[in-house]
Scaffold this motif. Structure first.
Motif, PDB file in Angstrom:
ATOM      1  N   PHE A 257     -43.947   1.910  60.537  1.00  0.00           N
ATOM      2  CA  PHE A 257     -42.768   1.666  59.706  1.00  0.00           C
ATOM      3  C   PHE A 257     -41.494   1.760  60.538  1.00  0.00           C
ATOM      4  N   ALA A 258     -41.402   2.794  61.350  1.00  0.00           N
ATOM      5  CA  ALA A 258     -40.213   2.987  62.189  1.00  0.00           C
ATOM      6  C   ALA A 258     -40.013   1.806  63.132  1.00  0.00           C
ATOM      7  N   ARG A 259     -41.089   1.319  63.708  1.00  0.00           N
ATOM      8  CA  ARG A 259     -40.988   0.208  64.661  1.00  0.00           C
ATOM      9  C   ARG A 259     -40.645  -1.107  63.988  1.00  0.00           C
ATOM     10  N   HIS A 260     -41.362  -1.453  62.939  1.00  0.00           N
ATOM     11  CA  HIS A 260     -41.284  -2.806  62.402  1.00  0.00           C
ATOM     12  C   HIS A 260     -40.394  -2.977  61.181  1.00  0.00           C
ATOM     13  N   VAL A 261     -40.009  -1.899  60.545  1.00  0.00           N
ATOM     14  CA  VAL A 261     -39.087  -2.003  59.419  1.00  0.00           C
ATOM     15  C   VAL A 261     -37.714  -1.455  59.804  1.00  0.00           C
ATOM     16  N   CYS A 262     -37.696  -0.316  60.475  1.00  0.00           N
ATOM     17  CA  CYS A 262     -36.422   0.308  60.868  1.00  0.00           C
ATOM     18  C   CYS A 262     -35.899  -0.212  62.202  1.00  0.00           C
ATOM     19  N   GLY A 263     -36.727  -0.944  62.932  1.00  0.00           N
ATOM     20  CA  GLY A 263     -36.289  -1.520  64.199  1.00  0.00           C
ATOM     21  C   GLY A 263     -36.232  -0.546  65.365  1.00  0.00           C
ATOM     22  N   LEU A 264     -36.921   0.567  65.269  1.00  0.00           N
ATOM     23  CA  LEU A 264     -36.957   1.556  66.355  1.00  0.00           C
ATOM     24  C   LEU A 264     -38.142   1.218  67.261  1.00  0.00           C
ATOM     25  N   LYS A 265     -37.933   0.272  68.162  1.00  0.00           N
ATOM     26  CA  LYS A 265     -39.015  -0.307  68.964  1.00  0.00           C
ATOM     27  C   LYS A 265     -39.819   0.729  69.751  1.00  0.00           C
ATOM     28  N   ASP A 266     -39.172   1.796  70.195  1.00  0.00           N
ATOM     29  CA  ASP A 266     -39.840   2.818  71.003  1.00  0.00           C
ATOM     30  C   ASP A 266     -40.398   3.959  70.149  1.00  0.00           C
ATOM     31  N   ALA A 267     -40.415   3.812  68.833  1.00  0.00           N
ATOM     32  CA  ALA A 267     -40.899   4.887  67.967  1.00  0.00           C
ATOM     33  C   ALA A 267     -42.342   5.226  68.294  1.00  0.00           C
ATOM     34  N   SER A 268     -42.626   6.510  68.313  1.00  0.00           N
ATOM     35  CA  SER A 268     -43.978   6.968  68.596  1.00  0.00           C
ATOM     36  C   SER A 268     -44.124   8.412  68.142  1.00  0.00           C
ATOM     37  N   SER A 269     -45.272   8.958  68.459  1.00  0.00           N
ATOM     38  CA  SER A 269     -45.537  10.370  68.218  1.00  0.00           C
ATOM     39  C   SER A 269     -45.383  11.120  69.532  1.00  0.00           C
ATOM     40  N   GLU A 270     -44.809  12.278  69.461  1.00  0.00           N
ATOM     41  CA  GLU A 270     -44.692  13.126  70.644  1.00  0.00           C
ATOM     42  C   GLU A 270     -46.080  13.432  71.221  1.00  0.00           C
ATOM     43  N   GLU A 271     -47.082  13.435  70.371  1.00  0.00           N
ATOM     44  CA  GLU A 271     -48.459  13.668  70.827  1.00  0.00           C
ATOM     45  C   GLU A 271     -48.941  12.537  71.727  1.00  0.00           C
ATOM     46  N   PHE A 272     -48.592  11.298  71.397  1.00  0.00           N
ATOM     47  CA  PHE A 272     -49.042  10.134  72.161  1.00  0.00           C
ATOM     48  C   PHE A 272     -48.148   9.844  73.362  1.00  0.00           C
ATOM     49  N   HIS A 273     -46.833   9.920  73.131  1.00  0.00           N
ATOM     50  CA  HIS A 273     -45.843   9.562  74.150  1.00  0.00           C
ATOM     51  C   HIS A 273     -44.731  10.618  74.171  1.00  0.00           C
ATOM     52  N   PRO A 274     -44.910  11.684  74.941  1.00  0.00           N
ATOM     53  CA  PRO A 274     -43.931  12.780  74.961  1.00  0.00           C
ATOM     54  C   PRO A 274     -42.527  12.353  75.372  1.00  0.00           C
TER      55      PRO A 274
END
Length: 152
Positions: free
Chosen positions: A6-23
């Motif tokens: 949702f953050a990436r494709h609706v809010c436009g936050l292309k680098d959105a991720s989980s701290e668990e996956f991408h600190p």
């Protein structure tokens, strides 16, 4: 993962991720719980067991559970990052289930979707073939209604 998508494709936050996956992600929309930040030995330190969840008035979650407060089982240490909650809500993703103190997002849902709901909890632990969990029962009912609407 639903929040990340949702953050990436609706809010436009292309680098959105989980701290668990991408600190080192710019937008850590899923982050380690504050009390977990200094834990070095991770074994047995996560949020385990039944936790209370307050359901928002008018939410699909509250309708499905037929209750204002429920308890669900957990096994995790990462949470929705509260810094993004207002942004998500502006785009239609609401936190429909919260911890009693309002700090932890337990359930999310899309306001403009027939049935899009996700939870931190594990409803499969409370579901049986003859007594499905309210979230599973709701999903099946929504799928059947969609199929009936799609019939010519």
């Amino acid at each position: 993962c639903a929040v990340i998508e949702f953050a990436r494709h609706v809010c436009g936050l292309k680098d959105a991720s989980s701290e668990e996956f991408h600190p080192n992600a710019e937008h850590k929309v899923i982050a380690l719980m504050a009390e977990q930040k200094n834990v070095r030995e991770m074994g047995g330190t996560m949020r385990l067991g039944a936790y209370p969840c307050v359901l928002a008035r008018g939410s699909k979650a509250r309708t499905l559970y037929r209750a204002a407060r429920v308890e669900e089982r957990h096994r995790h240490r990462y949470e929705v990052n509260n810094a993004y909650r207002d942004e998500f809500a502006r785009h239609g993703l609401i936190a429909s289930g919260l911890s009693p103190d309002g700090r932890l997002v337990e359930i999310i849902e899309l306001t403009d979707h027939p049935f899009f709901l996700a939870t931190q909890a594990h409803p499969e632990f409370q579901s049986q073939p003859t007594r499905p969990h309210p979230l599973f029962r709701g999903f099946i009912h929504a799928a059947l209604a969609h199929a009936q609407q799609s019939q010519p």
